[in-house]
Scaffold this active site. Structure first.
Site, PDB file in Angstrom:
ATOM      1  N   CYS A 141       0.723  -1.453   0.075  1.00 31.80           N
ATOM      2  CA  CYS A 141       0.012   0.180   0.122  1.00 31.80           C
ATOM      3  C   CYS A 141       0.953   1.235   0.028  1.00 31.80           C
ATOM      4  O   CYS A 141       0.153   2.279   0.118  1.00 31.80           O
ATOM      5  CB  CYS A 141      -1.064   0.102   1.085  1.00 31.80           C
TER       6      CYS A 141
ATOM      7  N   HIS B  11      -3.438   6.834   3.307  1.00 37.95           N
ATOM      8  CA  HIS B  11      -3.900   5.674   2.688  1.00 37.95           C
ATOM      9  C   HIS B  11      -5.224   5.099   3.517  1.00 37.95           C
ATOM     10  O   HIS B  11      -5.168   5.372   4.618  1.00 37.95           O
ATOM     11  CB  HIS B  11      -2.720   4.775   2.986  1.00 37.95           C
TER      12      HIS B  11
ATOM     13  N   ASN C 133     -10.189  -0.482   0.771  1.00 35.84           N
ATOM     14  CA  ASN C 133      -9.031  -0.302   0.695  1.00 35.84           C
ATOM     15  C   ASN C 133      -8.530  -0.960  -0.975  1.00 35.84           C
ATOM     16  O   ASN C 133      -8.513  -2.055  -1.013  1.00 35.84           O
ATOM     17  CB  ASN C 133      -8.196  -1.099   1.822  1.00 35.84           C
TER      18      ASN C 133
HETATM   19  N1  COA Z   1     -17.432  -9.642  10.556  1.00 34.89           N
HETATM   20  C1  COA Z   1     -17.681 -10.127  11.766  1.00 34.89           C
HETATM   21  N2  COA Z   1     -16.680 -10.414  12.785  1.00 34.89           N
HETATM   22  C2  COA Z   1     -15.540 -10.328  12.246  1.00 34.89           C
HETATM   23  C3  COA Z   1     -15.161 -10.034  11.056  1.00 34.89           C
HETATM   24  C4  COA Z   1     -16.063  -9.576  10.042  1.00 34.89           C
HETATM   25  N3  COA Z   1     -15.881  -9.213   9.015  1.00 34.89           N
HETATM   26  N4  COA Z   1     -13.574 -10.157  10.955  1.00 34.89           N
HETATM   27  C5  COA Z   1     -13.161 -10.651  11.854  1.00 34.89           C
HETATM   28  N5  COA Z   1     -14.084 -10.828  12.736  1.00 34.89           N
HETATM   29  C6  COA Z   1     -14.176 -11.283  14.256  1.00 34.89           C
HETATM   30  C7  COA Z   1     -12.901 -11.988  14.498  1.00 34.89           C
HETATM   31  O1  COA Z   1     -13.126 -13.304  14.362  1.00 34.89           O
HETATM   32  C8  COA Z   1     -12.644 -11.681  16.292  1.00 34.89           C
HETATM   33  O2  COA Z   1     -13.825 -12.749  16.648  1.00 34.89           O
HETATM   34  P1  COA Z   1     -13.231 -13.504  18.039  1.00 34.89           P
HETATM   35  O3  COA Z   1     -13.077 -12.292  19.049  1.00 34.89           O
HETATM   36  O4  COA Z   1     -14.369 -14.053  18.327  1.00 34.89           O
HETATM   37  O5  COA Z   1     -12.112 -13.950  17.648  1.00 34.89           O
HETATM   38  C9  COA Z   1     -13.197 -10.198  16.145  1.00 34.89           C
HETATM   39  O6  COA Z   1     -14.007  -9.958  15.071  1.00 34.89           O
HETATM   40  C10 COA Z   1     -11.996  -9.519  16.272  1.00 34.89           C
HETATM   41  O7  COA Z   1     -11.107  -9.463  15.319  1.00 34.89           O
HETATM   42  P2  COA Z   1      -9.874  -8.699  15.174  1.00 34.89           P
HETATM   43  O8  COA Z   1      -9.217  -9.150  14.037  1.00 34.89           O
HETATM   44  O9  COA Z   1      -9.170  -8.591  16.477  1.00 34.89           O
HETATM   45  O10 COA Z   1     -10.576  -7.323  14.835  1.00 34.89           O
HETATM   46  P3  COA Z   1     -10.101  -5.808  14.676  1.00 34.89           P
HETATM   47  O11 COA Z   1     -10.796  -4.770  15.574  1.00 34.89           O
HETATM   48  O12 COA Z   1      -8.782  -5.562  14.958  1.00 34.89           O
HETATM   49  O13 COA Z   1     -10.607  -5.492  13.190  1.00 34.89           O
HETATM   50  C11 COA Z   1      -9.224  -5.194  11.199  1.00 34.89           C
HETATM   51  C12 COA Z   1      -9.894  -6.326  12.209  1.00 34.89           C
HETATM   52  C13 COA Z   1      -8.803  -6.284   9.910  1.00 34.89           C
HETATM   53  C14 COA Z   1     -10.530  -4.615  10.277  1.00 34.89           C
HETATM   54  C15 COA Z   1      -8.300  -4.519  11.618  1.00 34.89           C
HETATM   55  O14 COA Z   1      -7.495  -5.193  12.549  1.00 34.89           O
HETATM   56  C16 COA Z   1      -7.583  -3.504  10.680  1.00 34.89           C
HETATM   57  O15 COA Z   1      -8.019  -2.757  10.003  1.00 34.89           O
HETATM   58  N6  COA Z   1      -6.226  -3.856  10.631  1.00 34.89           N
HETATM   59  C17 COA Z   1      -5.428  -3.227   9.792  1.00 34.89           C
HETATM   60  C18 COA Z   1      -5.662  -3.446   8.248  1.00 34.89           C
HETATM   61  C19 COA Z   1      -4.961  -2.898   7.313  1.00 34.89           C
HETATM   62  O16 COA Z   1      -4.849  -1.639   7.813  1.00 34.89           O
HETATM   63  N7  COA Z   1      -4.435  -3.346   6.290  1.00 34.89           N
HETATM   64  C20 COA Z   1      -3.942  -2.872   5.460  1.00 34.89           C
HETATM   65  C21 COA Z   1      -2.558  -2.285   5.587  1.00 34.89           C
HETATM   66  S1  COA Z   1      -2.215  -1.262   4.340  1.00 34.89           S
END
Ligand code: COA
Length: 332
Positions: free
Chosen positions: A116, A256, A286
């Site tokens: 990214c 970004h 994204n």
């Molecule tokens: N719908 C519902 N629940 C979801 C889900 C979805 N689409 N995706 C994940 N979950 C669940 C997980 O399974 C987890 O459940 P559990 O607690 O029972 O294990 C819970 O939600 C929390 O998961 P987690 O990964 O800790 O959530 P989060 O708050 O960190 O959000 C992202 C996940 C991916 C949105 C977040 O971590 C993020 O944006 N990270 C950076 C991503 C990024 O910037 N990527 C590109 C880089 S350039």
């Protein structure tokens, strides 16, 4: 080094027509519109559909728009750089394909892959060719067809990504406006948190890798989130400090678009007002290398000649970077 600055003289973007909403995703994986909006800020994203349609098809639309808007003949273009992680093939590079489809015959062209951060890396790279006086017209593109590497059975990634992109034309500035400075960085130990396992030289694609879904994006979201905030915050802070600028002197931050919570946290840590932070993640998700040029395209009419703008990105690798520029024209 000369006093010539590379300035953005035109910007264009492209997103496919097909929309994939959160409600569509509710039918595909165990998720909800409420979860996606509250955790990411994304409401919908675009998907490039159609047999034989690829990243360069979107890049061609962007380049045609840039040439038309700037009244530039294809023969005048010296260099085309395409930032992407989803080039049509591992090789040849997509930038050359785009050139041949746009009648750009006097240029050299290549792809840059930095997840990214690819667009800001490419923009800073392209600017050097202008600053040294080597070239006069450089096109820098950031385009991705993320739907080609996203697993639509993995709810943790398929809700995030979308297809699209944009680009800019760089030319020597007439005054002292243009790209001023950049702070770029990387930390290869972050490679364990965001990657595509198979299809490279480490693990060439095979029936087994496809069956194991290893040709799709894998992401461990939380460490990526934390590193994204610190990578962008630290590079913006360094950029402002070494240019003797306070946050109040910055007109716009163009971050970004990975997650609205990352953007909000970044703005809060920089003590920067959200009404001067460009956001369109709700509509496109994204798009990896596409997010920053898509933001420039959508907000072009709001930028005034002389506005101080900071672009900041973070991506897999880990990679990150921020660019300080003075906007060089009033779009209307
Ligand atoms: N719908 C519902 N629940 C979801 C889900 C979805 N689409 N995706 C994940 N979950 C669940 C997980 O399974 C987890 O459940 P559990 O607690 O029972 O294990 C819970 O939600 C929390 O998961 P987690 O990964 O800790 O959530 P989060 O708050 O960190 O959000 C992202 C996940 C991916 C949105 C977040 O971590 C993020 O944006 N990270 C950076 C991503 C990024 O910037 N990527 C590109 C880089 S350039």
């Amino acid at each position: 080094m000369s006093d010539v600055y590379a300035s953005i003289s035109a910007v264009h973007g492209y997103v496919p027509d097909d929309v994939l909403t959160n409600h569509d995703l509710e039918q595909m994986v165990d998720t909800s519109d409420e979860w996606i909006v509250s955790r990411t800020g994304i409401k919908e994203r675009r998907i490039l559909k159609g047999e034989g349609k690829a990243t360069t098809d979107m890049g061609v639309e962007v380049v045609k728009g840039l040439l038309e808007k700037s009244g530039t003949d294809p023969s005048e273009i010296d260099l085309v750089i395409l930032a992407t992680v989803t080039s049509d093939m591992n090789f040849p590079d997509g930038a050359n394909t785009i050139c041949s489809k746009c009648g750009i015959n006097n240029a050299f062209a290549y792809d840059i892959s930095a997840a990214c951060s690819g667009f800001v890396f490419s923009l800073f790279t392209g600017a050097q060719f202008i600053k040294t006086g080597a070239y006069k017209k450089v096109i820098v593109l950031g385009v991705d067809k993320m739907s080609s590497i996203v697993d639509y059975t993995d709810r943790s990634t398929c809700i995030i990504f979308g297809d699209g992109g944009g680009g800019v034309l760089l030319e020597p500035s007439e005054g002292d406006l243009g790209i001023r400075d950049a702070v770029m960085g990387g930390d290869g130990s972050g490679r364990e948190y965001l990657y595509q396992t198979a299809g490279g030289s480490l693990k060439p694609a095979s029936a087994e890798t496809v069956a194991a879904r290893e040709h799709f994006v894998t992401q461990i979201g939380r460490p990526v989130f934390k590193a994204a905030v610190s990578g962008m915050k630290d590079s913006v802070t360094t950029l402002l400090e070494r240019n003797n600028l306070t946050k109040d002197e910055i007109d716009w931050i163009v971050p970004h678009q990975a997650n609205i919570r990352i953007i909000n946290t970044l703005a809060s840590m920089l003590d920067f007002p959200m009404d001067k932070v460009v956001v369109n993640i709700d509509k496109y998700g994204n798009t990896t290398d596409g997010t920053i040029p898509l933001c420039l395209w959508e907000f072009e009419s709001k930028f005034k000649k002389g506005d101080k703008i900071v672009l900041t990105a973070f991506g897999g690798g880990f990679t990150w970077g921020s660019i300080l520029l003075d906007w060089a024209y009033d779009s209307n």
